[in-house]
Design a protein around this motif. Structure first.
Motif, mmCIF file in Angstrom:
data_model
loop_
_atom_site.group_PDB
_atom_site.id
_atom_site.type_symbol
_atom_site.label_atom_id
_atom_site.label_comp_id
_atom_site.label_asym_id
_atom_site.label_seq_id
_atom_site.Cartn_x
_atom_site.Cartn_y
_atom_site.Cartn_z
ATOM 1 N N PHE A 77 0.817 -1.196 0.000
ATOM 2 C CA PHE A 77 0.000 0.000 0.000
ATOM 3 C C PHE A 77 0.862 1.261 0.000
ATOM 4 O O PHE A 77 0.509 2.260 -0.633
ATOM 5 C CB PHE A 77 -0.939 0.005 1.209
ATOM 6 N N GLU A 78 1.974 1.225 0.696
ATOM 7 C CA GLU A 78 2.857 2.387 0.711
ATOM 8 C C GLU A 78 3.359 2.699 -0.704
ATOM 9 O O GLU A 78 3.374 3.859 -1.135
ATOM 10 C CB GLU A 78 4.029 2.136 1.651
ATOM 11 N N GLU A 79 3.747 1.655 -1.410
ATOM 12 C CA GLU A 79 4.213 1.858 -2.783
ATOM 13 C C GLU A 79 3.050 2.242 -3.697
ATOM 14 O O GLU A 79 3.211 3.071 -4.603
ATOM 15 C CB GLU A 79 4.896 0.593 -3.296
ATOM 16 N N TRP A 80 1.898 1.668 -3.465
ATOM 17 C CA TRP A 80 0.717 1.968 -4.283
ATOM 18 C C TRP A 80 0.331 3.439 -4.151
ATOM 19 O O TRP A 80 -0.034 4.091 -5.120
ATOM 20 C CB TRP A 80 -0.435 1.058 -3.852
ATOM 21 N N ARG A 81 0.442 3.974 -2.934
ATOM 22 C CA ARG A 81 0.145 5.392 -2.739
ATOM 23 C C ARG A 81 1.095 6.276 -3.544
ATOM 24 O O ARG A 81 0.691 7.307 -4.080
ATOM 25 C CB ARG A 81 0.251 5.746 -1.256
ATOM 26 N N GLN A 82 2.344 5.880 -3.597
ATOM 27 C CA GLN A 82 3.324 6.655 -4.356
ATOM 28 C C GLN A 82 3.055 6.578 -5.853
ATOM 29 O O GLN A 82 3.225 7.559 -6.575
ATOM 30 C CB GLN A 82 4.734 6.154 -4.039
ATOM 31 N N ARG A 83 2.632 5.412 -6.312
ATOM 32 C CA ARG A 83 2.371 5.211 -7.739
ATOM 33 C C ARG A 83 1.040 5.819 -8.177
ATOM 34 O O ARG A 83 0.935 6.355 -9.287
ATOM 35 C CB ARG A 83 2.371 3.709 -8.059
ATOM 36 N N GLU A 84 0.005 5.684 -7.329
ATOM 37 C CA GLU A 84 -1.335 6.142 -7.707
ATOM 38 C C GLU A 84 -1.953 6.973 -6.585
ATOM 39 O O GLU A 84 -2.926 6.554 -5.953
ATOM 40 C CB GLU A 84 -2.240 4.951 -8.023
ATOM 41 N N PRO A 85 -1.419 8.148 -6.310
ATOM 42 C CA PRO A 85 -1.936 8.945 -5.189
ATOM 43 C C PRO A 85 -3.378 9.408 -5.374
ATOM 44 O O PRO A 85 -4.019 9.807 -4.401
ATOM 45 C CB PRO A 85 -0.971 10.134 -5.144
ATOM 46 N N LYS A 86 -3.902 9.352 -6.589
ATOM 47 C CA LYS A 86 -5.282 9.763 -6.834
ATOM 48 C C LYS A 86 -6.253 8.592 -6.866
ATOM 49 O O LYS A 86 -7.415 8.752 -7.235
ATOM 50 C CB LYS A 86 -5.360 10.554 -8.139
#
Length: 255
Positions: A108-117
């Motif tokens: 999830f941490e990486e997912w937030r960085q990749r897709e913050p929207k």
């Protein structure tokens, strides 16, 4: 299927069986074979053996590319969340702490960085360094019932803590600015909920706004000023039971 944040799950073993059955019959059953074994052994009360399979499940994917880890973890969330004791989290997640800590939270941490929207990445109260940022999810998709419910859960709990000593000590455990921000966030969510907001929720909002005005004017015990102004806490107030803010419970997932 609707959110069950107001209730403890009474048939947890049956819920585990349902998840096992759903995963075993799914198109990607092989991906979850170790997790299925974890649930089966946990169902039998074999904690040590079940955690060994949880570790096997983690080791199968923790070093894989993001796309694989994201698919595996998100499928796990979607498959289990209808059976949690609460949504969006806190009790009854059907995976142990090691899976959350070693596999899910890093993804999830990486997912937030990749897709913050992407609103989904902000919905869940995960551990590690991840803050629970349902306000971001709500700002991204204010008309999404999942985003509304998650933000209502977070803000409601924060307000509940802030006022929980009011009857005993006469104080709000938040600064005037912090309390005003919480009420503003709650107001935004309730406006987005619209006609589905319950009568009790309207009464609670009126009480909170009156309370905010008293706090802004009084530095001491708030209770005398509340009594003189006839500000009475509604009997049905409950900040830790978000379903009670609705006339009709929202649909939070598609399965």
């Amino acid at each position: 299927m609707v959110g069950r944040s107001d209730y403890w799950r009474k048939d947890s073993y049956d819920q585990m069986d349902k998840v096992v059955d759903n995963l075993a019959k799914g198109a990607f059953a092989d991906l979850y074979s170790d997790y299925i074994q974890y649930l089966k052994l946990r169902r039998q009360g074999l904690r040590k053996q079940s955690l060994a399979f949880a570790e096997k499940f983690i080791s199968s994917y923790e070093d894989d590319p993001f796309e694989i880890r994201q698919k595996v973890c998100w499928e796990l969330f979607e498959c289990t969340e209808p059976y949690w004791d609460s949504w969006p989290g806190g009790r009854g997640w059907l995976f142990p702490g090691n899976i959350e800590r070693k596999l899910i939270s890093p993804m999830f941490e990486e997912w937030r960085q990749r897709e913050p929207k992407n609103a989904n990445v902000w919905l869940y109260p995960l551990g590690g360094y991840l803050e629970w940022r349902t306000d971001v999810a709500f700002m991204l998709e204010p008309h999404n019932p999942r985003c509304q419910f998650a933000e209502l859960t977070r803000v409601g709990a924060a307000i509940g803590f802030a006022v929980h000593e009011l009857d005993h000590l006469g104080y709000i455990l938040a600064s005037t600015t912090e309390f005003s921000e919480l009420i503003a966030a709650l107001t935004a969510v309730t406006e987005a909920i619209g006609v589905d907001l319950s009568v009790a929720a309207h009464e609670t909002l009126v009480w909170l706004r009156a309370l905010r005005e008293v706090q802004a004017e009084v530095d001491d015990d708030l209770r005398p000023a509340m009594r003189s102004r006839g500000i009475i806490r509604p009997e049905s107030t409950s900040f830790y039971a978000p379903l009670r803010w609705y006339r009709d419970a929202p649909r939070l997932w598609s399965r």
